[in-house]
Design a protein around this motif. Structure first.
Motif, PDB file in Angstrom:
ATOM      1  N   MET A 170       0.816  -1.213   0.000  1.00 33.36           N
ATOM      2  CA  MET A 170       0.000   0.000   0.000  1.00 33.36           C
ATOM      3  C   MET A 170       0.851   1.265   0.000  1.00 33.36           C
ATOM      4  N   GLN A 171       2.006   1.203   0.646  1.00 37.29           N
ATOM      5  CA  GLN A 171       2.868   2.383   0.704  1.00 37.29           C
ATOM      6  C   GLN A 171       3.494   2.710  -0.646  1.00 37.29           C
ATOM      7  N   THR A 172       3.529   1.733  -1.548  1.00 33.39           N
ATOM      8  CA  THR A 172       4.127   1.962  -2.858  1.00 33.39           C
ATOM      9  C   THR A 172       3.122   2.440  -3.903  1.00 33.39           C
ATOM     10  N   LEU A 173       1.839   2.506  -3.544  1.00 33.83           N
ATOM     11  CA  LEU A 173       0.818   2.919  -4.500  1.00 33.83           C
ATOM     12  C   LEU A 173       0.896   4.422  -4.772  1.00 33.83           C
ATOM     13  N   ASP A 174       0.582   4.795  -5.989  1.00 37.57           N
ATOM     14  CA  ASP A 174       0.548   6.206  -6.376  1.00 37.57           C
ATOM     15  C   ASP A 174      -0.820   6.774  -6.005  1.00 37.57           C
ATOM     16  N   THR A 175      -0.854   7.631  -4.992  1.00 33.59           N
ATOM     17  CA  THR A 175      -2.124   8.181  -4.512  1.00 33.59           C
ATOM     18  C   THR A 175      -2.786   9.080  -5.544  1.00 33.59           C
ATOM     19  N   ARG A 176      -2.022   9.541  -6.537  1.00 35.65           N
ATOM     20  CA  ARG A 176      -2.613  10.397  -7.569  1.00 35.65           C
ATOM     21  C   ARG A 176      -3.650   9.646  -8.394  1.00 35.65           C
ATOM     22  N   VAL A 177      -3.499   8.340  -8.493  1.00 38.40           N
ATOM     23  CA  VAL A 177      -4.475   7.538  -9.240  1.00 38.40           C
ATOM     24  C   VAL A 177      -5.831   7.586  -8.546  1.00 38.40           C
ATOM     25  N   MET A 178      -5.834   7.451  -7.214  1.00 36.05           N
ATOM     26  CA  MET A 178      -7.087   7.526  -6.467  1.00 36.05           C
ATOM     27  C   MET A 178      -7.693   8.929  -6.530  1.00 36.05           C
ATOM     28  N   SER A 179      -6.823   9.942  -6.478  1.00 37.12           N
ATOM     29  CA  SER A 179      -7.315  11.318  -6.566  1.00 37.12           C
ATOM     30  C   SER A 179      -7.947  11.579  -7.932  1.00 37.12           C
ATOM     31  N   ALA A 180      -7.315  11.054  -8.981  1.00 40.58           N
ATOM     32  CA  ALA A 180      -7.869  11.227 -10.319  1.00 40.58           C
ATOM     33  C   ALA A 180      -9.222  10.542 -10.446  1.00 40.58           C
ATOM     34  N   SER A 181      -9.364   9.389  -9.815  1.00 43.38           N
ATOM     35  CA  SER A 181     -10.629   8.662  -9.862  1.00 43.38           C
ATOM     36  C   SER A 181     -11.748   9.474  -9.211  1.00 43.38           C
ATOM     37  N   ARG A 182     -11.454  10.079  -8.068  1.00 45.09           N
ATOM     38  CA  ARG A 182     -12.474  10.888  -7.386  1.00 45.09           C
ATOM     39  C   ARG A 182     -12.779  12.164  -8.171  1.00 45.09           C
ATOM     40  N   ASN A 183     -11.759  12.746  -8.790  1.00 45.52           N
ATOM     41  CA  ASN A 183     -11.981  13.965  -9.575  1.00 45.52           C
ATOM     42  C   ASN A 183     -12.849  13.693 -10.798  1.00 45.52           C
ATOM     43  N   LEU A 184     -12.830  12.465 -11.276  1.00 47.07           N
ATOM     44  CA  LEU A 184     -13.635  12.094 -12.446  1.00 47.07           C
ATOM     45  C   LEU A 184     -15.057  11.695 -12.061  1.00 47.07           C
ATOM     46  N   ALA A 186     -15.997   9.432  -9.450  1.00 50.08           N
ATOM     47  CA  ALA A 186     -16.197   8.144  -8.768  1.00 50.08           C
ATOM     48  C   ALA A 186     -16.410   8.363  -7.280  1.00 50.08           C
ATOM     49  N   THR A 187     -17.276   7.561  -6.697  1.00 49.88           N
ATOM     50  CA  THR A 187     -17.490   7.629  -5.250  1.00 49.88           C
ATOM     51  C   THR A 187     -16.343   6.953  -4.521  1.00 49.88           C
ATOM     52  N   GLY A 188     -16.333   7.091  -3.201  1.00 45.84           N
ATOM     53  CA  GLY A 188     -15.269   6.475  -2.419  1.00 45.84           C
ATOM     54  C   GLY A 188     -15.251   4.964  -2.556  1.00 45.84           C
ATOM     55  N   SER A 189     -16.434   4.337  -2.546  1.00 44.32           N
ATOM     56  CA  SER A 189     -16.502   2.883  -2.667  1.00 44.32           C
ATOM     57  C   SER A 189     -16.099   2.428  -4.060  1.00 44.32           C
ATOM     58  N   GLN A 190     -16.491   3.185  -5.075  1.00 47.72           N
ATOM     59  CA  GLN A 190     -16.098   2.833  -6.444  1.00 47.72           C
ATOM     60  C   GLN A 190     -14.585   2.930  -6.615  1.00 47.72           C
ATOM     61  N   THR A 191     -13.986   3.970  -6.052  1.00 46.31           N
ATOM     62  CA  THR A 191     -12.537   4.131  -6.131  1.00 46.31           C
ATOM     63  C   THR A 191     -11.826   2.984  -5.429  1.00 46.31           C
ATOM     64  N   PHE A 192     -12.387   2.571  -4.293  1.00 46.30           N
ATOM     65  CA  PHE A 192     -11.742   1.508  -3.533  1.00 46.30           C
ATOM     66  C   PHE A 192     -11.822   0.175  -4.276  1.00 46.30           C
ATOM     67  N   PHE A 193     -13.015  -0.197  -4.714  1.00 46.31           N
ATOM     68  CA  PHE A 193     -13.202  -1.532  -5.294  1.00 46.31           C
ATOM     69  C   PHE A 193     -12.675  -1.634  -6.733  1.00 46.31           C
ATOM     70  N   ARG A 194     -12.675  -0.537  -7.473  1.00 50.59           N
ATOM     71  CA  ARG A 194     -12.241  -0.599  -8.869  1.00 50.59           C
ATOM     72  C   ARG A 194     -10.778  -0.196  -9.071  1.00 50.59           C
ATOM     73  N   ILE A 195     -10.246   0.597  -8.151  1.00 53.59           N
ATOM     74  CA  ILE A 195      -8.871   1.094  -8.309  1.00 53.59           C
ATOM     75  C   ILE A 195      -7.956   0.566  -7.201  1.00 53.59           C
ATOM     76  N   TYR A 196      -8.302   0.890  -5.950  1.00 52.53           N
ATOM     77  CA  TYR A 196      -7.406   0.601  -4.834  1.00 52.53           C
ATOM     78  C   TYR A 196      -7.240  -0.897  -4.608  1.00 52.53           C
ATOM     79  N   LEU A 197      -8.342  -1.621  -4.517  1.00 50.56           N
ATOM     80  CA  LEU A 197      -8.293  -3.051  -4.233  1.00 50.56           C
ATOM     81  C   LEU A 197      -7.517  -3.832  -5.299  1.00 50.56           C
ATOM     82  N   PRO A 198      -7.774  -3.606  -6.603  1.00 51.81           N
ATOM     83  CA  PRO A 198      -6.972  -4.320  -7.614  1.00 51.81           C
ATOM     84  C   PRO A 198      -5.480  -4.022  -7.522  1.00 51.81           C
TER      85      PRO A 198
END
Length: 283
Positions: A170-184, A186-198
């Motif tokens: 988790m520490q190696t993940l690029d947090t900008r990807v999650m930020s981009a998902s929310r800016n587009l 996506a809800t928090g749960s969508q970002t988690f299950f479609r981006i963060y979890l994979p």
């Protein structure tokens, strides 16, 4: 020839080689002896390995070990994922505190932990006494001397090991990807299950394999919290060595566990560098 050897071999290896050879002999020697015993005791042949197909008791013990290790792995990784996620997203001061508490758990002996659970969950333990005092139960609940007690003790010990590879991943993940998902949008749960979890799948696989491998060799916890009613492979090996004196059977089971662990480590290496599991560099 000597000059050619010097070009390809560092002089430092001359100093290290004797100690390396000593380690190889002391480590590989007993392993090779176990493999030899599994094929020669009580007589040369594969009769010890044939028991895997003909001995119902042995098959039941292997199945019990596999089932308990699998359940332990699922529960431990679920708790470990939550803890690692909370640590990564916590404030720096709280993150350091959580990491300290995690490391402290490694310094507590497994024997101390197991007896603590025995005192807590026993028939006259703190939990049963509290439930009886509150009139929630009329007689003690059997938390120990069964698989439930073994699972509680094993999960408690294994959760920190599940946290390590997940935290590193988790520490190696690029947090900008999650930020981009929310800016587009996506809800928090969508970002988690479609981006963060994979993105954390390598850490999940590494945590599962690490916990499962370590769980295979558990001896103290099943022996104490299981009370002799939950027999796993490690305890059965001890019985074969110390009670029945069937060294060939014990060696066969040890060899089986060894090859199983090596296979799982090989699978783990395909998803994550083994050094990163213990906090090493990911580069």
């Amino acid at each position: 020839m000597i000059d050619s050897l010097r070009k390809h071999v560092s002089p430092g290896w001359v100093l290290v080689a004797p100690f390396l050879m000593l380690v190889v002999v002391l480590y590989l020697g007993p392993i090779l002896n176990i493999l030899w015993l599994s094929l020669t005791d009580p007589e040369p042949g594969l009769q010890n390995y044939q028991k895997l197909y003909t001995n119902d008791t042995l098959l039941r013990i292997i199945w019990t070990t596999f089932r308990i290790c699998l359940i332990t792995t699922i529960i431990s990784v679920a708790f470990g994922y939550s803890i690692a996620y909370a640590m990564v997203h916590a404030h720096k001061k709280r993150q350091k505190l959580m990491l300290t508490l995690l490391l402290v758990s490694f310094w507590i002996s497994i024997l101390v932990r197991t007896f603590s659970w025995l005192m807590l969950l026993g028939h006259n333990g703190l939990l049963n006494n509290a439930l009886e005092t509150l009139n929630i139960i009329s007689e003690p609940v059997a938390f120990v001397r069964n698989e439930l007690g073994v699972l509680i003790g094993m999960v408690h010990y294994m959760v920190p090991y599940a946290v390590l590879p997940l935290l590193v991943n988790m520490q190696t993940l690029d947090t900008r990807v999650m930020s981009a998902s929310r800016n587009l949008g996506a809800t928090g749960s969508q970002t988690f299950f479609r981006i963060y979890l994979p993105l954390t799948k390598p850490g999940i696989v590494a945590a599962c394999l690490l916990v499962f491998i370590l769980s295979l060799g558990f001896y103290v916890t099943p022996a104490i919290l299981g009370g002799g009613k939950v027999l796993m492979v490690a305890e059965y090996i001890s019985v074969q060595l110390l009670v029945t004196l069937k060294w060939g059977t014990a060696a066969m089971l040890a060899a089986l566990m060894l090859f199983g662990v090596l296979a799982l480590l090989y699978i783990m290496s395909k998803f994550m560098k083994l050094s990163t599991v213990f906090g090493g560099s990911t580069s």
